[in-house]
Design a protein around this motif. Sequence first.
Motif, PDB file in Angstrom:
ATOM      1  N   GLN A 278       3.454   7.430  -0.030  1.00 45.79           N
ATOM      2  CA  GLN A 278       4.266   6.479   0.732  1.00 45.79           C
ATOM      3  C   GLN A 278       4.525   5.231  -0.120  1.00 45.79           C
ATOM      4  O   GLN A 278       5.625   4.690  -0.104  1.00 45.79           O
TER       5      GLN A 278
ATOM      6  N   ILE B 212       8.133   3.642  -1.169  1.00 47.40           N
ATOM      7  CA  ILE B 212       8.438   2.219  -0.947  1.00 47.40           C
ATOM      8  C   ILE B 212       8.870   1.577  -2.265  1.00 47.40           C
ATOM      9  O   ILE B 212       9.842   0.813  -2.314  1.00 47.40           O
TER      10      ILE B 212
ATOM     11  N   GLN C  70      12.409   2.455  -3.110  1.00 44.07           N
ATOM     12  CA  GLN C  70      13.357   1.653  -2.329  1.00 44.07           C
ATOM     13  C   GLN C  70      13.442   0.220  -2.864  1.00 44.07           C
ATOM     14  O   GLN C  70      14.529  -0.361  -2.928  1.00 44.07           O
ATOM     15  N   GLN C  71      12.311  -0.338  -3.308  1.00 46.68           N
ATOM     16  CA  GLN C  71      12.312  -1.683  -3.882  1.00 46.68           C
ATOM     17  C   GLN C  71      13.138  -1.728  -5.178  1.00 46.68           C
ATOM     18  O   GLN C  71      13.880  -2.672  -5.410  1.00 46.68           O
TER      19      GLN C  71
END
Length: 137
Positions: A123, A127, A130-131
């Motif tokens: 996960q 994340i 996406q950052q």
Amino acid sequence: MSLPAAAETVQQAFAGCPGWEQRARLLMQWGDQLAPLSEVERCEANRVNGCESSVWLLAEGKGDRWQFRASSDARLLRGLLAVLLARVNGIHQRELAQLDVTDWFGQLGLARHLSPSRSNGLQAVLIRMQQLLQASE
């Protein structure tokens, strides 16, 4: 949401594995196929926070689609990264934002074998992906 060709290949490969031992062996084989990162790429700036093992992630935009490269010092985790990259490489940024990692690993018969720390680490990788995309906007 259609699957990239590499993700379909992963699904077919794991569909033929009757048990965890075969899946674990296949995971390690997939991990061995990851292109290695150079020492320069394995730097703190590319490190994913939130993983117990060392994980490095790089992103490269190709229009509105993205390619990721990743590596880890843990062999099983390299395999998990390889099947994650098969699912995300080449998809649109919107699709990445909607991707359910747990569902993807569930489809492969791997979710129930992931420890909480590995699930959290995957996960964290998503994340971080996406950052990286948001930072490029």
